[in-house]
Design a protein around this motif. Structure first.
Motif, PDB file in Angstrom:
ATOM      1  N   LYS A 112       0.982  -1.232   0.045  1.00  0.00           N
ATOM      2  CA  LYS A 112      -0.067   0.069  -0.063  1.00  0.00           C
ATOM      3  C   LYS A 112       0.886   1.223  -0.049  1.00  0.00           C
ATOM      4  CE  LYS A 112      -3.981   1.907   2.406  1.00  0.00           C
ATOM      5  NZ  LYS A 112      -4.816   1.822   3.570  1.00  0.00           N
ATOM      6  N   ALA A 132      -2.914  13.674  -0.954  1.00  0.00           N
ATOM      7  CA  ALA A 132      -2.553  12.378  -1.115  1.00  0.00           C
ATOM      8  C   ALA A 132      -3.600  11.586  -1.894  1.00  0.00           C
ATOM      9  CB  ALA A 132      -2.310  11.788   0.458  1.00  0.00           C
ATOM     10  N   HIS A 165       2.329  12.066  -2.741  1.00  0.00           N
ATOM     11  CA  HIS A 165       1.903  13.468  -2.143  1.00  0.00           C
ATOM     12  C   HIS A 165       2.185  14.498  -2.903  1.00  0.00           C
ATOM     13  CE1 HIS A 165       2.871  10.229   0.829  1.00  0.00           C
ATOM     14  NE2 HIS A 165       1.893  10.734   1.523  1.00  0.00           N
ATOM     15  N   HIS A 213      -0.001   6.017  10.662  1.00  0.00           N
ATOM     16  CA  HIS A 213      -0.292   6.043   9.284  1.00  0.00           C
ATOM     17  C   HIS A 213      -1.729   5.644   9.163  1.00  0.00           C
ATOM     18  CE1 HIS A 213       3.654   5.519   6.521  1.00  0.00           C
ATOM     19  NE2 HIS A 213       3.620   6.588   7.626  1.00  0.00           N
ATOM     20  N   TYR A 225      -3.960   7.777   6.307  1.00  0.00           N
ATOM     21  CA  TYR A 225      -4.397   7.485   5.007  1.00  0.00           C
ATOM     22  C   TYR A 225      -5.676   6.312   5.115  1.00  0.00           C
ATOM     23  CZ  TYR A 225       0.351   8.818   4.089  1.00  0.00           C
ATOM     24  OH  TYR A 225       1.407   9.480   3.947  1.00  0.00           O
ATOM     25  N   VAL A 256       2.645   2.902   2.891  1.00  0.00           N
ATOM     26  CA  VAL A 256       1.586   3.089   3.960  1.00  0.00           C
ATOM     27  C   VAL A 256       1.902   1.876   4.913  1.00  0.00           C
ATOM     28  CG1 VAL A 256      -0.607   3.221   4.837  1.00  0.00           C
ATOM     29  CG2 VAL A 256       0.037   4.434   2.851  1.00  0.00           C
ATOM     30  N   ALA A 285       1.369   5.549  -0.893  1.00  0.00           N
ATOM     31  CA  ALA A 285       0.527   7.009  -1.083  1.00  0.00           C
ATOM     32  C   ALA A 285       1.571   8.003  -1.736  1.00  0.00           C
ATOM     33  CB  ALA A 285       0.048   7.748   0.066  1.00  0.00           C
ATOM     34  N   CYS A 332      -3.891   7.339  -2.480  1.00  0.00           N
ATOM     35  CA  CYS A 332      -3.286   6.486  -1.779  1.00  0.00           C
ATOM     36  C   CYS A 332      -3.783   5.147  -2.744  1.00  0.00           C
ATOM     37  CB  CYS A 332      -3.649   6.138  -0.443  1.00  0.00           C
ATOM     38  SG  CYS A 332      -3.281   4.773   0.359  1.00  0.00           S
TER      39      CYS A 332
END
Length: 382
Positions: free
Chosen positions: A2, A106, A6, A143, A147, A136, A4, A108
């Protein structure tokens, strides 16, 4: 994993009131450039609420008051970047000041492989608003808050198709305005998908404890599966010294495959790997075993004969027979698809299963052997 990505939502190059539009467009256009894209993931989007987590709240006679704690804010920033676990990150630390002073947007990806994550980062790194990417780590409660709790589920991407989430309750929550935008980005199919209450207050699994357990399982399972692969090559290479090369070639072919013919090569490689192991463990012979021929073409009979000779328990034998039949059926199924004109995605999924089942079948044969495999010197180049 996983991950993300930014962005500095206040960057001067973004000339729109909803900064999410150009940032999503950039990410989607970059993603769809990837050759042989193979992805199935939910997408979550929103502002990264680092600042919010630095407030301390107290109840007073006039209500609840939030007080910003500067020291706590820097602790949040540090805990966000360094979770205490070994995670993947590609972040420009020279731009941390932008994170502190700007609004961070973000995007994700719930599930993405390492190579695609690296590719996406390289595609974005020269884009002025881009700040960086991070894995993540939901073992970290921080976190999870940033997220999973704070970002909103927006899409599901399956290769070059995309679904737009809606709550499944109110038809008015369907935002038709996204269709043209997503087609413009390059997706060949756009549909709505109901969340059916997932990620809402009705979802009893949407909490940190559950997310932490899943994250810990993922890490442990990765190690476990890597151990199985190592065990297969390490133990069987004594009896079948070329096994490592053959497995490497099969996986390499799979990685670059784009056409039906290339996926057919993967399946053929799986069959050759099993035949090679059969030749190494139980060479062809004119004799028969329980009425079954053991000559060259009858590699499945020889594998089963070997299993019978090395019998450790009836359970082991049953597992090997079931695994051998399953892999054989999988190979025959893929071969049978060649002239049917099905979508390439189908070939890729079937070829992937062939590779996985090949490794698992080899692991089944390892389970039959209590002692080390005999080194086959005549198969080595001396």
């Amino acid at each position: 994993m996983k991950i993300a990505v930014h962005f500095n939502a206040n960057h001067p190059t973004i000339n729109t009131s909803f900064y999410g539009i150009p940032l999503l467009e950039k990410v989607f256009l970059s993603l769809l450039k990837y050759r042989n894209l193979n992805i199935s993931t939910k997408i979550f989007i929103g502002d990264l609420l680092l600042l919010n987590l630095a407030y301390e709240y107290e109840r007073t006679s006039s209500g609840t008051i939030g007080n910003f704690n500067k020291e706590k804010y820097f602790e949040v920033i540090n805990g966000w970047i360094f979770t205490g676990n070994n995670i993947w990150r590609n972040f420009d630390y020279d731009r941390i000041e932008e994170v502190i002073s700007s609004n961070v947007f973000a995007i994700c990806f719930e599930n993405i492989d390492f190579d695609l994550a690296e590719f996406l980062h390289m595609e974005l790194k020269d884009y002025p608003p881009y700040l960086g990417a991070i894995e993540v780590d939901e073992v970290s409660e921080l976190h999870w808050e940033l997220y999973s709790q704070s970002l909103s589920p927006k899409y599901r991407i399956i290769n070059d198709r995309i679904n737009i989430f809606w709550d499944g309750i109110n038809e008015g929550s369907k935002d038709n305005g996204w269709f043209d935008f997503l087609v413009k980005c390059g997706f060949i199919g756009v549909e709505f998908e109901s969340l059916e209450g997932k990620y809402s207050i009705f979802d009893k699994y949407h909490n940190f404890k559950h997310a932490r357990r899943v994250a810990e399982w993922k890490k442990r399972s990765n190690n476990f599966l890597a151990f199985v692969s190592d065990e297969v090559v390490t133990r069987l290479s004594d009896a079948a010294p070329d096994l490592g090369n053959k497995l490497w070639a099969a996986f390499k072919t799979f990685d670059v495959a784009e056409t039906e013919e290339q996926y057919a090569q993967v399946t053929a490689s799986c069959r050759r790997i099993i035949e090679y192991v059969a030749d190494s463990l139980f060479p062809p012979t004119d004799e028969e075993h329980e009425g079954r021929k053991l000559k060259g073409p009858h590699y499945k009979n020889r594998l089963l004969a070997y299993a019978d000779v090395e019998r450790r328990s009836d359970t082991n034998i049953d597992v090997v027979i079931a695994s051998t039949n399953l892999l054989s059926e999988q190979i025959d199924k893929l071969v049978g698809l060649v002239n049917k004109g099905v979508h390439t995605e189908v070939y890729r999924e079937e070829a992937r299963r062939c590779l996985i089942r090949t490794v698992l079948l080899l692991d089944d044969f390892i389970s039959l052997k209590k002692d080390p495999f005999k080194i086959n010197m005549h198969l080595l180049d001396l």
